[in-house]
Design a protein around this motif. Structure first.
Motif, short mmCIF file in Angstrom:
data_model
loop_
_atom_site.label_atom_id
_atom_site.label_comp_id
_atom_site.label_asym_id
_atom_site.label_seq_id
_atom_site.Cartn_x
_atom_site.Cartn_y
_atom_site.Cartn_z
N ALA A 182 -39.47 -14.99 -25.17
CA ALA A 182 -40.59 -14.19 -25.11
C ALA A 182 -40.38 -12.70 -26.58
O ALA A 182 -41.77 -12.65 -26.64
CB ALA A 182 -40.28 -12.95 -23.91
N ASN A 183 -39.25 -13.09 -27.06
CA ASN A 183 -39.93 -11.51 -27.85
C ASN A 183 -40.18 -12.52 -28.99
O ASN A 183 -40.97 -11.88 -30.71
CB ASN A 183 -38.05 -11.29 -28.62
CG ASN A 183 -37.32 -10.53 -27.50
OD1 ASN A 183 -38.00 -9.57 -27.28
ND2 ASN A 183 -36.32 -10.56 -28.01
N LEU A 184 -39.68 -13.57 -29.45
CA LEU A 184 -40.48 -14.58 -30.49
C LEU A 184 -42.22 -14.79 -30.91
O LEU A 184 -43.02 -14.40 -31.36
CB LEU A 184 -40.33 -15.74 -31.01
CG LEU A 184 -38.83 -16.29 -31.66
CD1 LEU A 184 -38.01 -17.74 -31.15
CD2 LEU A 184 -38.78 -15.58 -33.09
N VAL A 185 -42.52 -15.19 -29.32
CA VAL A 185 -43.95 -14.16 -29.09
C VAL A 185 -44.73 -13.85 -29.60
O VAL A 185 -45.84 -13.38 -29.96
CB VAL A 185 -44.17 -15.49 -26.93
CG1 VAL A 185 -45.87 -15.07 -27.02
CG2 VAL A 185 -43.89 -16.14 -26.86
N ALA A 186 -44.09 -12.31 -29.15
CA ALA A 186 -44.47 -10.80 -29.38
C ALA A 186 -44.66 -10.67 -30.82
O ALA A 186 -45.23 -10.02 -30.90
CB ALA A 186 -43.64 -10.06 -28.74
N ILE A 187 -43.47 -11.34 -31.65
CA ILE A 187 -43.68 -11.48 -33.22
C ILE A 187 -44.84 -11.92 -33.10
O ILE A 187 -45.40 -11.47 -34.06
CB ILE A 187 -42.01 -11.37 -33.56
CG1 ILE A 187 -40.71 -10.42 -33.27
CG2 ILE A 187 -42.14 -11.56 -35.01
CD1 ILE A 187 -39.63 -10.66 -32.97
N LEU A 188 -44.52 -13.09 -33.39
CA LEU A 188 -46.14 -13.30 -33.63
C LEU A 188 -47.35 -13.47 -33.26
O LEU A 188 -48.44 -13.09 -34.37
CB LEU A 188 -45.70 -15.30 -33.34
CG LEU A 188 -44.62 -16.19 -34.03
CD1 LEU A 188 -43.99 -17.00 -33.52
CD2 LEU A 188 -44.86 -16.69 -35.49
#
Length: 499
Positions: free
Chosen positions: A299-305
């Motif tokens: 979820a964090n990677l999706v938000a960053i990307l």
């Protein structure tokens, strides 16, 4: 259901990396055959693929292709037969890899690409004794493979230009970024950099300078944020001020000779040090299961990307470029039938669009409908080029109806009907669908404006003609349920004398 004519990839060796490869290929529309001798492999791989299904589609603002068919095969030859791309992700034992390659090459086509997920071996080592050495290349990904785009590619002298071109295009087609090394080297590029940081971190714990949580804080609250969007050299270029990298090297170069680092030494992993690191790690993160941490990470990677995507920067630029390749949406009215509402959106609901209740938040409905409005305007000629010439449409009123719950990961489609195109005003009606279920509607009143004066003006004749064409076609459609409830027909409104 798999798309007709889908390409085929074979995954040899499951686990976290093999499962990640399977997920990336399948979610980008490839049929995937998986071979792993571990009896528990199918369960583990399916768990990885389920996480990918929840996270990966949310990276995109267009719908991904229909998911490919995933199958498990006890027979390796059956798995690789006819496969276009074969990805080996077995344990890092050179003798095992050689055995696997002999079996693969005995069953696959000569045109197939055999990629290895190895983090350390060179292609010259992998291809020792191979029937077709140029067929075997390093294709080293990063976990989670379905979200992190980087794939380090190392080829050998026998790979050939045509195969290299196919490697590059295939990886780009599945949304990855192929980084071709200029020459082979142990551990490639990224792992060598990671190893240096890891070694220093182990020394900091061993010497009692910091614990695992403090080291992680130094990275995630500090330079890790810079690295995620600018890397190392571009970050230091800024640190040099207006003079750039030359100034940085002149000012800070001498510090490289100071005795700060222990890069050439490795702390002995004694039982005591292992227990210290493990206990600190348990105290730091042990209250959450590994599965929970993986979901948080995704979820964090999706938000960053997605943040980088909005800025068209770093890994976000790669996503935007891939999205343009896979979008496939019509670019003009001529490619569409005007006898029904126009298709203006198809996408998955990202993880960061959901609230504490697990469904899409109110403002994301507005974003989805706003994107659909932009798509409609582009179809009728009010695109980026038109706006750059000084005119656009501004939204004056909006009315959204929430008819059913939409959860993160759901695939939604939006269609748009033109209800009114008179003078400076434009009234459109969106419908949002999940499969055949109507989940929301959005009605918008827009006004055509001059961007310099910021005042309402009449659109030019060519734009009026396109709108009239759509309005005439849509006039025969039944009035959509819920239209006019609040938008475009406010009570006791006085007519504009200029209309």
């Amino acid at each position: 259901m798999a798309a007709s004519g889908a390409r085929t990839a074979a995954i040899i060796g499951g686990g976290v990396i093999g499962g990640g490869w399977a997920a990336r290929f399948a979610l980008m529309g490839w049929n995937v055959r998986i071979h792993d001798t571990d009896r528990d492999a199918e369960r583990r791989i399916n768990e990885v693929i389920d996480r990918a299904r929840a996270a990966m589609p949310g990276l995109w603002d267009v719908a991904l292709p229909d998911e490919g068919r995933i199958s498990f095969h006890d027979d390796l030859a059956e798995a690789v037969e006819g496969a276009e791309w074969i990805q080996e992700s077995v344990p890092e034992r050179l003798d095992l890899k050689h055995e696997i390659y002999a079996a693969i090459q005995g069953a696959c086509t000569e045109a197939a690409i055999i990629g290895s997920s190895t983090s350390g071996f060179r292609p010259s080592e992998l291809a020792e004794g191979a029937t077709r050495p140029g067929q075997i290349v390093v294709a080293h990904p990063f976990n989670p493979v379905y979200l992190i785009p980087l794939v380090e590619v190392v080829t050998g002298p026998g790979t050939g230009t045509a195969r290299i071109d196919r490697i590059r295009s295939t990886l780009r087609d599945i949304g990855a970024h192929p980084l071709f090394l200029r020459r082979e080297i142990d551990a490639h590029i990224a792992d060598r950099l990671l190893e240096a940081v890891w070694r220093e971190a182990l020394w900091l714990v061993s010497d009692g300078v910091a614990d695992t949580a403090e080291i992680d804080d130094a990275i995630r609250y500090g330079f890790g944020l810079r690295w995620a969007q600018m890397g190392l050299f571009e970050t230091y270029r800024i640190a040099g001020g207006e003079a750039g990298m030359r100034q940085f090297l002149t000012q800070f170069g001498p510090a490289l000779k100071w005795p700060w680092s222990k890069l050439t030494d490795v702390p002995e992993l004694t039982d005591e040090l292992v227990e210290t690191i493990a206990s600190q790690s348990d105290a730091q993160s042990g209250r959450r299961s590994i599965a929970e941490l993986e979901r948080i990470r995704d979820a964090n990677l999706v938000a960053i990307l997605r943040g980088l995507k909005a800025r068209d920067w770093g890994a976000g630029r790669l996503l935007n470029a891939a999205e343009r390749r896979i979008g496939g949406a019509p670019r003009s009215l001529d490619a569409l039938s005007l006898t029904s509402p126009l298709p203006t959106g198809a996408r998955a609901v990202p993880l960061d669009w959901s609230d504490q209740n697990g469904h899409m938040t109110e403002h994301r409905y507005l974003q989805a409908f706003g994107d659909a409005t932009d798509r409609f305007l582009a179809l009728v000629g009010c695109d980026d080029d038109y706006i750059a010439c000084g005119h656009s449409y501004f939204t004056a009123e909006t009315h959204i109806r929430h008819l059913a719950e939409v959860r993160a990961g759901a695939r939604i489609e939006i269609d748009t009907r033109l209800l009114l195109a008179e003078g400076r005003r434009l009234r459109i009606f969106h419908r949002m669908w999940e499969d055949s279920r109507l989940v929301a509607t959005g009605e918008h009143m827009l006004v055509h404006v001059d961007l310099e004066s910021r005042r309402a003006v009449m659109p030019p004749p060519e734009l009026q003609d396109k709108l009239a064409r759509v309005a005439k076609a849509h006039a025969h459609l039944p009035e959509p349920e819920g239209a006019g409830a609040a938008v475009g027909r406010p009570p006791e409104r006085q007519p504009d004398p200029q209309e």
